[in-house]
Write a protein that holds these residues in place. Structure first.
Motif, PDB file in Angstrom:
ATOM      1  N   ILE A  35     -79.603  23.625 121.659  1.00 13.61           N
ATOM      2  CA  ILE A  35     -79.315  24.661 122.655  1.00 13.61           C
ATOM      3  C   ILE A  35     -79.812  25.996 122.110  1.00 13.61           C
ATOM      4  CG2 ILE A  35     -77.529  25.840 123.986  1.00 13.61           C
ATOM      5  CD1 ILE A  35     -75.755  23.366 123.541  1.00 13.61           C
ATOM      6  N   LYS A  36     -80.604  26.685 122.894  1.00 14.07           N
ATOM      7  CA  LYS A  36     -81.175  27.958 122.455  1.00 14.07           C
ATOM      8  C   LYS A  36     -80.065  28.954 122.110  1.00 14.07           C
ATOM      9  CE  LYS A  36     -84.440  31.549 123.932  1.00 14.07           C
ATOM     10  NZ  LYS A  36     -85.318  32.013 125.052  1.00 14.07           N
ATOM     11  N   GLY A  37     -80.117  29.519 120.902  1.00 13.87           N
ATOM     12  CA  GLY A  37     -79.147  30.525 120.488  1.00 13.87           C
ATOM     13  C   GLY A  37     -77.926  29.974 119.781  1.00 13.87           C
ATOM     14  N   VAL A  38     -77.814  28.646 119.709  1.00 18.67           N
ATOM     15  CA  VAL A  38     -76.673  28.023 119.024  1.00 18.67           C
ATOM     16  C   VAL A  38     -77.138  27.531 117.651  1.00 18.67           C
ATOM     17  CG1 VAL A  38     -74.950  26.174 119.081  1.00 18.67           C
ATOM     18  CG2 VAL A  38     -75.608  27.340 121.201  1.00 18.67           C
ATOM     19  N   GLY A  39     -76.695  28.205 116.623  1.00 15.03           N
ATOM     20  CA  GLY A  39     -77.159  27.906 115.278  1.00 15.03           C
ATOM     21  C   GLY A  39     -76.378  26.818 114.570  1.00 15.03           C
ATOM     22  N   THR A  40     -76.846  26.469 113.383  1.00 14.51           N
ATOM     23  CA  THR A  40     -76.233  25.403 112.584  1.00 14.51           C
ATOM     24  C   THR A  40     -74.786  25.712 112.233  1.00 14.51           C
ATOM     25  OG1 THR A  40     -78.402  24.919 111.608  1.00 14.51           O
ATOM     26  CG2 THR A  40     -76.472  24.037 110.468  1.00 14.51           C
ATOM     27  N   ASN A  41     -74.495  26.957 111.912  1.00 10.76           N
ATOM     28  CA  ASN A  41     -73.139  27.353 111.538  1.00 10.76           C
ATOM     29  C   ASN A  41     -72.154  27.116 112.682  1.00 10.76           C
ATOM     30  OD1 ASN A  41     -71.256  28.464 109.681  1.00 10.76           O
ATOM     31  ND2 ASN A  41     -71.335  30.418 110.783  1.00 10.76           N
ATOM     32  N   VAL A  42     -72.602  27.399 113.899  1.00  9.68           N
ATOM     33  CA  VAL A  42     -71.763  27.190 115.083  1.00  9.68           C
ATOM     34  C   VAL A  42     -71.504  25.706 115.300  1.00  9.68           C
ATOM     35  CG1 VAL A  42     -71.666  27.406 117.602  1.00  9.68           C
ATOM     36  CG2 VAL A  42     -72.518  29.310 116.217  1.00  9.68           C
ATOM     37  N   VAL A  43     -72.572  24.913 115.215  1.00 11.62           N
ATOM     38  CA  VAL A  43     -72.445  23.463 115.410  1.00 11.62           C
ATOM     39  C   VAL A  43     -71.497  22.864 114.380  1.00 11.62           C
ATOM     40  CG1 VAL A  43     -73.676  21.266 115.434  1.00 11.62           C
ATOM     41  CG2 VAL A  43     -74.741  23.301 116.435  1.00 11.62           C
ATOM     42  N   ASP A  44     -71.621  23.290 113.139  1.00 13.04           N
ATOM     43  CA  ASP A  44     -70.738  22.786 112.081  1.00 13.04           C
ATOM     44  C   ASP A  44     -69.277  23.117 112.384  1.00 13.04           C
ATOM     45  OD1 ASP A  44     -72.904  21.811 110.724  1.00 13.04           O
ATOM     46  OD2 ASP A  44     -73.024  23.478 109.289  1.00 13.04           O
ATOM     47  N   ILE A  66     -61.059  27.316 117.544  1.00 12.83           N
ATOM     48  CA  ILE A  66     -62.305  27.548 116.822  1.00 12.83           C
ATOM     49  C   ILE A  66     -62.194  28.769 115.915  1.00 12.83           C
ATOM     50  CG2 ILE A  66     -63.524  29.128 118.399  1.00 12.83           C
ATOM     51  CD1 ILE A  66     -65.006  25.942 116.836  1.00 12.83           C
ATOM     52  N   ASP A  67     -62.977  28.783 114.855  1.00 17.38           N
ATOM     53  CA  ASP A  67     -63.041  29.939 113.957  1.00 17.38           C
ATOM     54  C   ASP A  67     -63.863  31.021 114.653  1.00 17.38           C
ATOM     55  OD1 ASP A  67     -63.429  31.804 111.991  1.00 17.38           O
ATOM     56  OD2 ASP A  67     -64.043  30.370 110.440  1.00 17.38           O
ATOM     57  N   THR A  68     -63.192  32.038 115.169  1.00 23.97           N
ATOM     58  CA  THR A  68     -63.872  33.075 115.952  1.00 23.97           C
ATOM     59  C   THR A  68     -64.812  33.939 115.109  1.00 23.97           C
ATOM     60  OG1 THR A  68     -61.901  34.466 115.701  1.00 23.97           O
ATOM     61  CG2 THR A  68     -62.102  33.206 117.743  1.00 23.97           C
ATOM     62  N   LYS A  69     -64.697  33.848 113.784  1.00 24.32           N
ATOM     63  CA  LYS A  69     -65.622  34.573 112.924  1.00 24.32           C
ATOM     64  C   LYS A  69     -66.983  33.862 112.897  1.00 24.32           C
ATOM     65  CE  LYS A  69     -62.055  36.503 109.886  1.00 24.32           C
ATOM     66  NZ  LYS A  69     -61.507  36.549 108.494  1.00 24.32           N
ATOM     67  N   ARG A  70     -66.964  32.568 113.179  1.00 24.47           N
ATOM     68  CA  ARG A  70     -68.200  31.776 113.174  1.00 24.47           C
ATOM     69  C   ARG A  70     -68.746  31.551 114.584  1.00 24.47           C
ATOM     70  NH1 ARG A  70     -66.490  26.613 109.702  1.00 24.47           N
ATOM     71  NH2 ARG A  70     -68.730  26.104 109.830  1.00 24.47           N
ATOM     72  N   VAL A  71     -67.867  31.588 115.556  1.00 21.61           N
ATOM     73  CA  VAL A  71     -68.263  31.332 116.941  1.00 21.61           C
ATOM     74  C   VAL A  71     -67.804  32.500 117.814  1.00 21.61           C
ATOM     75  CG1 VAL A  71     -68.150  29.725 118.874  1.00 21.61           C
ATOM     76  CG2 VAL A  71     -68.004  28.853 116.532  1.00 21.61           C
ATOM     77  N   GLY A  72     -68.731  33.362 118.193  1.00 20.83           N
ATOM     78  CA  GLY A  72     -68.404  34.536 118.993  1.00 20.83           C
ATOM     79  C   GLY A  72     -68.476  34.270 120.490  1.00 20.83           C
ATOM     80  N   LYS A  73     -68.121  35.282 121.261  1.00 16.44           N
ATOM     81  CA  LYS A  73     -68.082  35.148 122.721  1.00 16.44           C
ATOM     82  C   LYS A  73     -69.459  34.858 123.306  1.00 16.44           C
ATOM     83  CE  LYS A  73     -65.729  39.029 123.334  1.00 16.44           C
ATOM     84  NZ  LYS A  73     -65.029  40.151 124.029  1.00 16.44           N
ATOM     85  N   LYS A  74     -70.488  35.458 122.751  1.00 11.15           N
ATOM     86  CA  LYS A  74     -71.837  35.254 123.276  1.00 11.15           C
ATOM     87  C   LYS A  74     -72.256  33.788 123.142  1.00 11.15           C
ATOM     88  CE  LYS A  74     -75.761  36.396 125.024  1.00 11.15           C
ATOM     89  NZ  LYS A  74     -75.853  36.731 126.466  1.00 11.15           N
ATOM     90  N   VAL A  75     -71.934  33.183 122.004  1.00  9.08           N
ATOM     91  CA  VAL A  75     -72.275  31.781 121.792  1.00  9.08           C
ATOM     92  C   VAL A  75     -71.492  30.883 122.743  1.00  9.08           C
ATOM     93  CG1 VAL A  75     -72.197  29.873 120.148  1.00  9.08           C
ATOM     94  CG2 VAL A  75     -72.941  32.129 119.394  1.00  9.08           C
ATOM     95  N   ILE A  76     -70.241  31.237 122.996  1.00  5.29           N
ATOM     96  CA  ILE A  76     -69.426  30.445 123.927  1.00  5.29           C
ATOM     97  C   ILE A  76     -70.033  30.500 125.329  1.00  5.29           C
ATOM     98  CG2 ILE A  76     -67.136  30.185 124.977  1.00  5.29           C
ATOM     99  CD1 ILE A  76     -65.965  31.363 122.388  1.00  5.29           C
ATOM    100  N   GLU A  77     -70.570  31.654 125.717  1.00  2.00           N
ATOM    101  CA  GLU A  77     -71.263  31.772 127.009  1.00  2.00           C
ATOM    102  C   GLU A  77     -72.459  30.820 127.062  1.00  2.00           C
ATOM    103  OE1 GLU A  77     -72.475  35.668 128.044  1.00  2.00           O
ATOM    104  OE2 GLU A  77     -70.439  36.476 128.215  1.00  2.00           O
ATOM    105  N   LEU A  78     -73.203  30.734 125.964  1.00  2.09           N
ATOM    106  CA  LEU A  78     -74.352  29.832 125.909  1.00  2.09           C
ATOM    107  C   LEU A  78     -73.910  28.381 126.072  1.00  2.09           C
ATOM    108  CD1 LEU A  78     -76.374  31.396 122.931  1.00  2.09           C
ATOM    109  CD2 LEU A  78     -76.633  31.839 125.368  1.00  2.09           C
ATOM    110  N   LEU A  79     -72.820  28.020 125.431  1.00  5.36           N
ATOM    111  CA  LEU A  79     -72.297  26.658 125.532  1.00  5.36           C
ATOM    112  C   LEU A  79     -71.862  26.344 126.962  1.00  5.36           C
ATOM    113  CD1 LEU A  79     -70.188  26.616 122.234  1.00  5.36           C
ATOM    114  CD2 LEU A  79     -72.248  25.257 122.677  1.00  5.36           C
ATOM    115  N   VAL A  80     -71.229  27.314 127.609  1.00  2.18           N
ATOM    116  CA  VAL A  80     -70.795  27.136 128.998  1.00  2.18           C
ATOM    117  C   VAL A  80     -71.999  26.961 129.917  1.00  2.18           C
ATOM    118  CG1 VAL A  80     -69.786  28.354 130.983  1.00  2.18           C
ATOM    119  CG2 VAL A  80     -68.564  28.297 128.797  1.00  2.18           C
TER     120      VAL A  80
END
Length: 293
Positions: A35-44, A66-80
């Motif tokens: 997924i564009k913009g979703v990095g390895t740290n987020v997936v882990d 989720i650890d909000t320090k690793r997964v921010g709101k912008k990434v959650i939007e991408l996942l949605v």
């Protein structure tokens, strides 16, 4: 390749997707890492949470765990927007507009827990879960996107349309117009003229070295795949037609075209005789198409 072999490619799923594309009993599950913009740290972080406490029940459960320090709101939007939370039954726009309030609530609860403060409403929240009902969408704030907007956003993030195609809602019209699928091009003889509906995926405007007039090289598709696995086709729009129809040459536009299958150095080259916007087609355009055909 999956489409050719009758194997479905499934959209990302927050509980089922892995970092890589994975085979399941239902089909090929799209990779979280693709997924564009979703990095390895987020997936882990997502997978660690699943392993530790089980599947995520809904978007709020995901955000609160989720650890909000690793997964921010912008990434959650991408996942949605990629479809990873479609299993919840909420619309993607309902999920998106809820992210801020869910995120703030999750941060508040984490802060209270870390400081040892017990919320007065903790027991009430257990019996009456927060965010159980989807929010009302406000059209004036552009919170209710069209199906096309959702699909184009999906394609932007995944590289292809997975949960639908912009041409789907025009299938009856396309049949009435006597169109053939791009997947049938390989079966046509050279010199064949045909009508088809497609989407402009890319449009590159160039200048002729001789005349200095503008022309365009398009990439077109219609969501189908031919017997050789080809799904996209190059289509030049030469200066004369570009001068007449240049305003329609934009990415993501649905067009109806009269094409020819030509031969160039033993390779297939498509020629465009005429085109129009599929969404605004009328009787006059039909007559023009017949003349071009």
């Amino acid at each position: 390749e999956g489409q050719q072999s009758g194997m479905q490619t499934l959209p990302p799923h927050i509980n089922e997707s892995l970092p890589y594309f994975a085979a399941t009993s239902k089909g090929i599950r799209f990779a979280l890492g693709a997924i564009k913009g979703v990095g390895t740290n987020v997936v882990d972080a997502i997978i660690e949470g699943r392993i530790k406490d089980g599947p995520y029940l809904n978007l709020y459960d995901f955000i609160s765990r989720i650890d909000t320090k690793r997964v921010g709101k912008k990434v959650i939007e991408l996942l949605v927007d990629s479809g990873a939370f479609d299993f919840t039954g909420w619309k993607r726009d309902e999920l998106r507009v809820s992210i801020d309030s869910m995120y703030e609530e999750a941060l508040r609860l984490h802060k209270e827990k870390s400081t040892g403060v017990l919320s007065l409403f903790a027991q009430v929240e257990k019996s009456q879960p927060r965010f159980a009902i989807p929010p009302k969408l406000d059209k004036l704030k552009n919170q209710n996107r069209t199906q096309d907007e959702l699909l184009f956003r999906e394609k932007e993030l995944l590289g292809l349309f997975l949960t639908g195609h912009p041409l789907d809602s025009f299938q009856e019209l396309i049949k009435r117009l006597g169109s053939i699928s791009l997947s049938k091009i390989s079966e046509l003889e050279f010199g064949t003229v045909f009508r088809t509906a497609c989407i402009i995926e890319t449009a590159e405007v160039r200048f002729s070295s001789k005349s200095q007039k503008k022309f365009a090289i398009l990439t077109i598709s219609d969501g189908t795949v031919d017997s050789e696995g080809k799904s996209r086709y190059e289509l030049p729009i030469w200066p004369e037609l570009f001068e007449e129809k240049g305003a329609l040459i934009t990415e993501n536009r649905l067009i109806w075209v009269v094409l020819s299958k030509d031969k160039r150095e033993n390779n297939v080259q498509l020629g465009c005789r005429w085109l129009c916007d599929l969404k605004t087609i009328d009787e006059k355009m039909l007559q023009e198409a017949d003349i071009a055909y």
